[in-house]
Design an enzyme around this catalytic site. Structure first.
Site, PDB file in Angstrom:
ATOM      1  N   CYS A   1      35.019  43.707  27.614  1.00 10.49           N
ATOM      2  CA  CYS A   1      33.909  43.991  28.526  1.00 10.49           C
ATOM      3  C   CYS A   1      33.328  45.370  28.205  1.00 10.49           C
ATOM      4  O   CYS A   1      34.036  46.273  27.752  1.00 10.49           O
ATOM      5  CB  CYS A   1      34.401  43.953  29.970  1.00 10.49           C
ATOM      6  SG  CYS A   1      33.072  44.249  31.178  1.00 10.49           S
TER       7      CYS A   1
ATOM      8  N   ASP B   1      32.516  47.502  30.249  1.00  8.81           N
ATOM      9  CA  ASP B   1      32.938  48.438  31.301  1.00  8.81           C
ATOM     10  C   ASP B   1      33.501  49.729  30.699  1.00  8.81           C
ATOM     11  O   ASP B   1      34.380  49.689  29.829  1.00  8.81           O
ATOM     12  CB  ASP B   1      34.002  47.751  32.173  1.00  8.81           C
ATOM     13  CG  ASP B   1      34.263  48.517  33.461  1.00  8.81           C
ATOM     14  OD1 ASP B   1      34.620  49.716  33.390  1.00  8.81           O
ATOM     15  OD2 ASP B   1      34.115  47.922  34.540  1.00  8.81           O
TER      16      ASP B   1
ATOM     17  N   ARG C   1      35.496  51.756  31.704  1.00 10.97           N
ATOM     18  CA  ARG C   1      36.906  52.067  31.996  1.00 10.97           C
ATOM     19  C   ARG C   1      37.894  51.272  31.145  1.00 10.97           C
ATOM     20  O   ARG C   1      39.105  51.383  31.353  1.00 10.97           O
ATOM     21  CB  ARG C   1      37.173  51.800  33.489  1.00 10.97           C
ATOM     22  CG  ARG C   1      36.310  52.657  34.414  1.00 10.97           C
ATOM     23  CD  ARG C   1      36.281  52.090  35.808  1.00 10.97           C
ATOM     24  NE  ARG C   1      35.682  50.763  35.827  1.00 10.97           N
ATOM     25  CZ  ARG C   1      35.555  50.000  36.918  1.00 10.97           C
ATOM     26  NH1 ARG C   1      36.007  50.435  38.079  1.00 10.97           N
ATOM     27  NH2 ARG C   1      34.990  48.814  36.852  1.00 10.97           N
TER      28      ARG C   1
ATOM     29  N   HIS D   1      39.149  42.114  32.333  1.00  9.14           N
ATOM     30  CA  HIS D   1      39.827  43.074  33.217  1.00  9.14           C
ATOM     31  C   HIS D   1      39.601  42.699  34.670  1.00  9.14           C
ATOM     32  O   HIS D   1      38.527  42.259  35.049  1.00  9.14           O
ATOM     33  CB  HIS D   1      39.347  44.513  32.945  1.00  9.14           C
ATOM     34  CG  HIS D   1      37.911  44.746  33.299  1.00  9.14           C
ATOM     35  ND1 HIS D   1      37.527  45.382  34.465  1.00  9.14           N
ATOM     36  CD2 HIS D   1      36.770  44.422  32.662  1.00  9.14           C
ATOM     37  CE1 HIS D   1      36.202  45.443  34.513  1.00  9.14           C
ATOM     38  NE2 HIS D   1      35.714  44.870  33.438  1.00  9.14           N
TER      39      HIS D   1
ATOM     40  N   CYS E   1      36.339  43.116  37.389  1.00 16.34           N
ATOM     41  CA  CYS E   1      35.145  43.077  36.535  1.00 16.34           C
ATOM     42  C   CYS E   1      33.895  42.796  37.374  1.00 16.34           C
ATOM     43  O   CYS E   1      33.790  41.760  38.037  1.00 16.34           O
ATOM     44  CB  CYS E   1      35.308  42.003  35.461  1.00 16.34           C
ATOM     45  SG  CYS E   1      33.910  41.924  34.325  1.00 16.34           S
TER      46      CYS E   1
HETATM   47 ZN   LIG Z   1      33.852  43.983  33.245  1.00 15.81          ZN
END
Ligand SMILES: [Zn+2]
Length: 236
Positions: free
Chosen positions: A66, A68, A70, A122, A125
């Protein structure tokens, strides 16, 4: 990663406060200074680091994760530049019409000859969460419709989960599992296996809360278990 305010609802407040405080310190100039500091520190530890890396790459792993912020592939696996070839998109969606993903996969498998492909979702998400609701966020809704298809495929399993977090977590896992399955349906992966090359496709989920990765144990390493409908041969 989408959208921040939406995901913040799902995270505990202390964690969010820390994240916001941290990101406020990031500036444009700070990034360039950070780069210089990193070069200095890296050379101090390993004077040949850049000489070695600039000579070429031979990563054994392809990571499809992803976008993302993090979930950075190298940090969370304690690896370094040169170790992992990376493709990321919102909610680690794997669809067969995505030329970007297919190009990355083909290059990684046939040129770099990676031995493992990891599909890494994750928990928490934002993309998966948005796909569970009916609110519109813009053009991304069309991308996330792929996750609604995952939901439709597993409707019976998901709808009996009355706890919303449990249902959310399970859809994150199922989105990874379907991603692994979708990779095995590509001619790229099937041809690699047909040619007797070693290639493992794996599904992982990362926890933002613990930092730990869970192996969903859905690994595939041959054409054996691909259903007849999706099985292709190269005409030989
Ligand atoms: Zn995500």
């Amino acid at each position: 990663m989408w959208p921040d305010h939406y995901i913040n609802i799902k995270l505990n407040n202390i964690m969010c406060a820390k994240i916001e405080h941290h990101t406020q310190n990031i500036t444009y100039d700070g990034l360039l200074q950070g780069n210089r500091d990193w070069v200095t520190a890296t050379l101090a530890e390993d004077p040949t680091f850049f000489d070695r890396l600039s000579a070429g790459q031979k990563p054994p792993i392809l990571w499809i994760g992803c976008s993302d912020s993090r979930v950075p592939a190298n940090q969370i696996t304690n690896t370094r530049p040169g170790d992992i070839f990376v493709h990321r998109n919102i909610a680690n969606v794997i669809v067969h019409t995505d030329m970007n993903m297919l190009s990355v996969l083909d290059y990684a498998v046939n040129v770099l000859e990676v031995e493992h492909v990891l599909v890494v979702g994750h928990y928490g998400c934002g993309g998966v969460n948005a796909a569970m609701g009916s609110k519109q966020f813009g053009i991304i809704d069309n991308w996330l419709t792929n996750i609604r298809d995952v939901y439709r495929l597993h409707n019976d399993e998901l709808d009996v989960l009355t706890d919303e977090k449990q249902r959310f977590d399970r859809l994150v896992e199922l989105n990874v599992i379907e991603g692994v399955s979708n990779l095995t349906k590509t001619s790229i992966v099937q041809n690699r296996w047909a040619n007797g090359k070693k290639l493992g496709i794996h599904g992982w989920v990362y926890s933002l809360e613990t930092g730990l990765i869970k192996d969903l144990e859905v690994s595939a390493s041959s054409n054996e278990n691909i259903s007849r409908v999706f099985k292709m041969n190269d005409g030989q």
